[in-house]
Design a protein around this motif. Structure first.
Motif, PDB file in Angstrom:
ATOM      1  N   SER A  19      22.964  43.750  32.844  1.00 47.30           N
ATOM      2  CA  SER A  19      24.588  44.922  32.958  1.00 47.30           C
ATOM      3  C   SER A  19      25.167  44.506  34.014  1.00 47.30           C
ATOM      4  O   SER A  19      26.241  45.075  33.559  1.00 47.30           O
ATOM      5  N   LEU A  20      24.043  44.598  35.476  1.00 47.70           N
ATOM      6  CA  LEU A  20      24.857  44.766  36.162  1.00 47.70           C
ATOM      7  C   LEU A  20      25.999  43.758  36.573  1.00 47.70           C
ATOM      8  O   LEU A  20      26.469  43.963  37.006  1.00 47.70           O
ATOM      9  N   VAL A  21      25.381  42.423  36.516  1.00 50.61           N
ATOM     10  CA  VAL A  21      25.781  41.181  36.699  1.00 50.61           C
ATOM     11  C   VAL A  21      27.265  41.239  35.920  1.00 50.61           C
ATOM     12  O   VAL A  21      28.251  40.885  36.830  1.00 50.61           O
ATOM     13  N   LEU A  22      27.020  42.061  34.361  1.00 50.49           N
ATOM     14  CA  LEU A  22      28.032  41.611  33.718  1.00 50.49           C
ATOM     15  C   LEU A  22      29.417  42.840  33.851  1.00 50.49           C
ATOM     16  O   LEU A  22      30.370  42.412  34.603  1.00 50.49           O
ATOM     17  N   ILE A  23      28.904  43.757  34.884  1.00 51.05           N
ATOM     18  CA  ILE A  23      29.636  44.611  35.302  1.00 51.05           C
ATOM     19  C   ILE A  23      30.798  44.339  36.674  1.00 51.05           C
ATOM     20  O   ILE A  23      31.852  44.233  36.674  1.00 51.05           O
ATOM     21  N   PHE A  24      29.942  44.087  37.056  1.00 51.89           N
ATOM     22  CA  PHE A  24      30.176  43.269  38.912  1.00 51.89           C
ATOM     23  C   PHE A  24      30.828  41.734  38.219  1.00 51.89           C
ATOM     24  O   PHE A  24      32.946  42.004  38.987  1.00 51.89           O
ATOM     25  N   ILE A  25      31.081  41.684  37.308  1.00 55.71           N
ATOM     26  CA  ILE A  25      31.586  39.513  36.993  1.00 55.71           C
ATOM     27  C   ILE A  25      32.965  40.409  36.609  1.00 55.71           C
ATOM     28  O   ILE A  25      34.408  39.900  37.066  1.00 55.71           O
ATOM     29  N   LEU A 354      34.904  48.163  48.029  1.00 52.57           N
ATOM     30  CA  LEU A 354      36.463  47.392  48.523  1.00 52.57           C
ATOM     31  C   LEU A 354      36.636  47.392  47.800  1.00 52.57           C
ATOM     32  O   LEU A 354      38.330  47.696  47.326  1.00 52.57           O
ATOM     33  N   MET A 355      36.475  46.710  46.629  1.00 52.84           N
ATOM     34  CA  MET A 355      37.013  46.544  45.040  1.00 52.84           C
ATOM     35  C   MET A 355      37.927  47.397  44.080  1.00 52.84           C
ATOM     36  O   MET A 355      38.593  47.810  43.801  1.00 52.84           O
TER      37      MET A 355
END
Length: 433
Positions: A19-25, A354-355
């Motif tokens: 889930s976190l990877v999807l959020i980050f992408i 930062l993003m």
């Protein structure tokens, strides 16, 4: 405190990581697009003599308060009158809408009356008119909402771009706001549109990727309509069209200079209902077309088409972030150890921060100042302009935050029948030439 067996706990950790990877992408993708949009838009075409033949279609349900000025803005187009016509779809109207339409010689009323068991709403009213085939003599149909004020050079800009870029099946025009300062809710919409017009739409166009269809202000090639028809299945017929165009390998463009001023709700309740409807339709289209979208990527004819189709697939799941955060929270409720593990989950926090700073501070500041320039001119003193800027910023944050609620509600209700349209009331005036 209740703990799951370790093997189940580690499964929750894996799901949280995914889930976190999807959020980050998702965050990385839209941040990158925002950077591309920083270049000020310029025309990629020359203004040429009027050539294409257009038909304005304007769906209207009980719009007596606004339909007159909308028709007048269409009649006042800086374009050869013999090259465009106006049809207003009077959809189950019980007020003076039909009377007002018929008072204009250049506007034609198509009166639609639905049976009690028929689906209702804008997409279905358009389908009724499309079934008549009265549009086939035109090159393009321009879809306009009944509350819109259309810039007088709209058709001239569209015509010129279509002559220069005949491969474009659809062109989405610039979505301005008719009632920027009537409420905090409306100002929030304005802030979001100022940013999306540059950070998403124009950025995609620069890359050669398909623009998003915004529900109003776009033109559609009638050859495509004749071949594919108009078959709405959801509340978001615009997003359906966008996805179907992508699957078929068709191209949709963006025009930053063909401007349509759209009215936005003033109350939070009306805004929430409207956005929930959008989100329900968006999730429905996303879930029902994912397999076809993925399959179509492998049928692409070049790298640009591959990337454009992938972009549409990513956009289909653009509302993933709040759902993924909610999932992580619920997993933590199931086993509290996951909350203790959260610092590990957010190990890229510095880059994330930062993003987020870029998206929440830098991008809004730049785009609100540039795209809202026309509206800053309404205020004479520096301090009034500064107050208006802070109003834009605060309203943008509020609108973005409350949109999360609609996205979550839409996610959990997308499967409900999407044939009962709740009308958003329109009554705003517009005093710009």
């Amino acid at each position: 405190m209740f703990h799951l067996p370790d093997y189940l706990y580690y499964l929750l950790v894996c799901i949280a990581w995914i889930s976190l990877v999807l959020i980050f992408i998702n965050l990385l993708y839209f941040t990158s697009l925002s950077i591309l949009g920083l270049k000020r838009p310029k025309r990629d075409y020359e203004i040429v003599p009027d050539q294409k033949k257009f038909l304005f279609i304007v769906p209207a349900h009980n719009e007596e308060a606004v339909i007159g000025p909308t028709i007048e803005s269409l009649i006042s187009q800086n374009y050869s009158p013999e090259l465009y016509d106006i049809v207003v779809i009077a959809d189950n109207c019980t007020d003076r809408t039909v009377e007002i339409i018929q008072s204009y010689e250049r506007a034609h009323a198509f009166i639609n009356t639905s049976a009690p068991d028929e689906p209702r709403g804008k997409p279905h009213a358009i389908a009724k008119y499309v079934s008549t085939n009265n549009w086939r003599e035109y090159d393009y149909i321009a879809f306009i909402d009944a509350d819109n004020i259309v810039d007088k050079n709209y058709l001239r800009e569209m015509n010129s771009q279509l002559v220069a870029r005949p491969e474009l099946t659809v062109i989405q025009g610039y979505l301005g706001i008719k009632n920027v300062a009537t409420s905090i809710t409306a100002t929030g919409y304005a802030g979001i549109y100022f940013i999306v017009n540059r950070a998403v739409q124009y950025a995609n166009y620069r890359l050669g990727w398909n623009a998003a269809i915004g529900g109003t202000g776009f033109v559609l090639n009638t050859n495509y309509l004749a071949e594919k028809g108009w078959n709405p299945r959801s509340y978001t017929e615009d997003f359906e069209l966008q996805v179907e165009l992508s699957i078929a390998g068709e191209k949709s463009g963006w025009n930053h200079f063909a401007i349509v001023h759209d009215e936005k709700p003033n109350s939070f309740v009306a805004s929430h209902h409207q956005r929930t409807r959008w989100c329900q339709g968006h999730w429905y289209v996303a879930f029902s077309t994912t397999r076809r979208q993925i399959k179509s990527i492998f049928d692409s004819k070049g790298l640009i088409e591959v990337l454009s189709k992938f972009q549409t697939l990513v956009y289909s799941y653009s509302m993933t972030r709040p759902i993924a955060f909610l999932l992580i929270f619920l997993l933590g409720v199931i086993d509290f150890r996951l909350f203790q593990y959260l610092p590990e989950l957010f190990s890229l926090m510095f880059f994330w921060l930062l993003m987020e700073i870029f998206n929440l501070i830098i991008i809004p500041t730049v785009y609100l100042l540039q795209e809202g320039k026309e509206y800053f001119g309404d205020y004479r003193s520096f301090w009034r302009k500064l107050l208006f800027f802070f109003r834009l910023i605060i309203s943008y944050y509020w609108s973005s935050l409350t949109y999360v609620l609609a996205q979550v509600v839409g996610f959990f209700t997308w499967f409900k029948p999407q044939n009962k349209w709740r009308k958003t009331e329109h009554n705003a005036t517009f005093d710009r030439a």
